[in-house]
Each structure stands twice: as structure tokens, then as C-alpha cells.
Write an enzyme that holds these catalytic residues in place. Sequence first.
Site, PDB file in Angstrom:
ATOM      1  N   HIS A 121     -24.657 -12.670  -2.205  1.00 44.78           N
ATOM      2  CA  HIS A 121     -25.826 -12.014  -1.635  1.00 44.78           C
ATOM      3  C   HIS A 121     -27.082 -12.162  -2.484  1.00 44.78           C
ATOM      4  CE1 HIS A 121     -26.610  -8.672   1.566  1.00 44.78           C
ATOM      5  NE2 HIS A 121     -27.495  -9.656   1.616  1.00 44.78           N
ATOM      6  N   ASP A 148     -24.659  -4.065   5.132  1.00 47.39           N
ATOM      7  CA  ASP A 148     -23.862  -4.314   3.934  1.00 47.39           C
ATOM      8  C   ASP A 148     -23.049  -3.065   3.606  1.00 47.39           C
ATOM      9  OD1 ASP A 148     -22.969  -5.133   1.387  1.00 47.39           O
ATOM     10  OD2 ASP A 148     -24.902  -6.003   0.848  1.00 47.39           O
ATOM     11  N   HIS A 150     -22.661  -2.380   0.549  1.00 37.10           N
ATOM     12  CA  HIS A 150     -23.314  -2.009  -0.699  1.00 37.10           C
ATOM     13  C   HIS A 150     -24.830  -2.000  -0.517  1.00 37.10           C
ATOM     14  CE1 HIS A 150     -19.536  -4.224  -1.476  1.00 37.10           C
ATOM     15  NE2 HIS A 150     -19.312  -3.260  -2.357  1.00 37.10           N
ATOM     16  N   ASP A 152     -26.992  -2.962  -2.978  1.00 41.30           N
ATOM     17  CA  ASP A 152     -27.544  -4.109  -3.715  1.00 41.30           C
ATOM     18  C   ASP A 152     -28.901  -3.817  -4.323  1.00 41.30           C
ATOM     19  OD1 ASP A 152     -25.250  -5.446  -3.026  1.00 41.30           O
ATOM     20  OD2 ASP A 152     -26.170  -6.650  -1.443  1.00 41.30           O
ATOM     21  N   HIS A 165     -25.512 -10.409  -7.658  1.00 43.10           N
ATOM     22  CA  HIS A 165     -25.406 -10.170  -6.216  1.00 43.10           C
ATOM     23  C   HIS A 165     -25.531  -8.682  -5.874  1.00 43.10           C
ATOM     24  CE1 HIS A 165     -20.791  -9.362  -5.468  1.00 43.10           C
ATOM     25  NE2 HIS A 165     -21.209  -8.771  -6.556  1.00 43.10           N
ATOM     26  N   ASP A 253     -24.085  -9.068   5.248  1.00 42.59           N
ATOM     27  CA  ASP A 253     -22.991  -9.278   4.301  1.00 42.59           C
ATOM     28  C   ASP A 253     -21.697  -8.990   5.040  1.00 42.59           C
ATOM     29  OD1 ASP A 253     -21.023  -8.908   2.268  1.00 42.59           O
ATOM     30  OD2 ASP A 253     -22.590  -8.464   0.810  1.00 42.59           O
ATOM     31  N   ASP A 255     -18.923  -8.178   4.095  1.00 41.11           N
ATOM     32  CA  ASP A 255     -18.113  -7.055   3.635  1.00 41.11           C
ATOM     33  C   ASP A 255     -18.497  -5.741   4.310  1.00 41.11           C
ATOM     34  OD1 ASP A 255     -20.273  -5.842   2.238  1.00 41.11           O
ATOM     35  OD2 ASP A 255     -19.678  -6.681   0.313  1.00 41.11           O
ATOM     36  N   GLU A 298     -21.380 -13.928   1.637  1.00 44.68           N
ATOM     37  CA  GLU A 298     -20.153 -13.384   1.043  1.00 44.68           C
ATOM     38  C   GLU A 298     -18.873 -13.724   1.826  1.00 44.68           C
ATOM     39  OE1 GLU A 298     -20.008 -12.050  -1.923  1.00 44.68           O
ATOM     40  OE2 GLU A 298     -22.044 -11.400  -2.387  1.00 44.68           O
TER      41      GLU A 298
END
Length: 326
Positions: A121, A148, A150, A152, A165, A253, A255, A298
Site C-alpha cells: 500500500h 482498508d 488499517h 495507514d 506500507h 486494500d 485486506d 496487497e
Amino acid sequence: MATNPELNPLITTFPPSGTQSLPTRKIRVIGVPLDMGASRRGVDMGPSAMRVAGLEARLEALGHQVKDGGNVAVEVAETQNVGSPNARYLKQIADTCTRTAKAVTKALEDGMTPMVLGGDHSIAVGSVSGVAEFYRRQNQKIGVIWIDAHSDINTPDTSPSGNVHGMPLAALLGMGPEQLTNVLGYSPKISPENTVLVGVRDIDPAERANIRRAGVGEVYTMRDIDERGMRAVMEEALRAAGRGTAGYHVSLDMDWIDPEDAPGVGTPVRGGATYREAHLAMEILADHGRMLSFEIVEVNPVIDEHNRTADLAVELACSAFGKKIL
């Protein structure tokens, strides 16, 4: 009984299954096979995995014109110096992001919609910088939809891992090392009031403080999606990102999706969006029609199962670019 629609006005002709009624686009695919921003290796193969999953053909089946622009040049980690443990491979990542930004700006100058394939990312520093630069020249700003698990939004001072990332959104908002914040020579790239996080569920304690310090406009956690539903969250997110902007960049992302449906990701976290929630989010994006650029990051084939995650990534890209059920 007449079967010709011209002879029988009650008969309606429908487009072939899987086509879409939204305006078609000219899309340029840009691969960025970077995996120096994370601890777990393998996402450098993500762009290839998505291409193997039929990205170009499946978008063309929707009526879009797709041109694969190849990959941005990326150094091989084993030949490079890690640098500071607080921001590992920072120089190499910043150089890759600069090349990515220029490729994205060029795509927009050529009248094409950039579709960036990661890689980890950290490449979003380049993707968003390129879009922001193109519209800055027209005295316009852009929004960002950051989808995402997360946030980030770490910096080298707050990151527990030193993995870049986990820092790109902070850099785009003007926080963090100059090598990242100043890509293409200016900072910040985006305004916090037009920056929206969707589906976060794994945030470091210091990141909570960074979110408040940056003044990020809207943050929707998985609890918000659980309680209010994907439609309400996405409609609000798109309004916030689009308010006073030329449109928005979408950074997806993989994830964000639950590992049950997307096992091959850089940093899997349980409790993510379901298969249908993810498609609904992309379909709502397409309905609004204000997406300026799109990236998927990712995807890690090393830990995937029969390319399931890359295949889902391509499915979601098709939904974002207008694929309909009916």
C-alpha cells in the site's frame, strides 16, 4: 406471436449478461510490483496475479477500452540497503512512488483512467500524488476513499514496525518524512475533510492520535458497517470525498475483505467485509460516476489459494467500473 422488438413494443432488449449501462472509459493499467513496504514478502507478484485473472479481458467485456501500460520500475529488495529501521527502504519506496506518480499523471493527460495494481500500500503515495497533481494544474482538488482494514496513518516516529506500507495516508496528508510527503514537489496532496476511511478494524494506538491530529473528515469502522449497513456508509463516504472536489481516487486494500473470502493478502485481519458487501461498495461507487482513478493493493499470491484473492480483486474492479447483475 411477434418476436422482433420492432414489431412488438412489449418486448425489451437487454444487454448481454455482465455488461453495463454506464459510460465506458479508456483505462490504462499500471503495475507497481513493490513489496519493500511490508514485512511479509510476495505482494510484488500481485500485479501479475491480477493480470492472470483476466483483468483486461473482463473490463473489455464491459465495453471499456483497456491498455496495459506495463510495470513501473522497482528495485529488488535483496540488492538494496534497508536504511533506517523506523522507515525501511524509504528512499527506494519514495523513488518508486515518484515514478508511479508520473505514470498516473501521464495517463490522465492522455485522457485515460489510471488503474494501479500493487504491490504493497505504500504505492498509494505515488498513485494519489499523480492524480492530485493533474487536477492541481486545473486549480481543483481531489478526494480519497481509503478502503482498508488499517488506517495507514503512521509516521516513522509512531510506527511500531517501521514498515512504510503503514504510512502512505499520513504522507499524503502532509505528515511524515519529506521523501514521501514531498513527492512531485509539494505537500499536502489531499485535504483531510475530503479523506474518508472505510472498513477499518485494526488501528495502532498512535494512529488514533494521528487521525485526530490530521483532522480526517470521516472514519467508518467495521462496526459502522455492521450497525448501519454498507449502503449508508458508502453514500456518506462518497459525499464527503466528493464535496468541493473534481472527484475521488479509490484505494482498495484487499485486506479490507474478510480472510475467508480473500486469504491471499499482505496483512490479513479477521472480521472484514463479506463478498457481497465488497461488491455492493464497488457497485455504489460505479453508480455515483465520480471516480477519477482506482488502485488495488496487497494481493499476495504466495499465501493465496488457487489465485482466489486476485480473482476477487478483478471481480471487484469490474463492479467498480460498472458491471451489473442485471
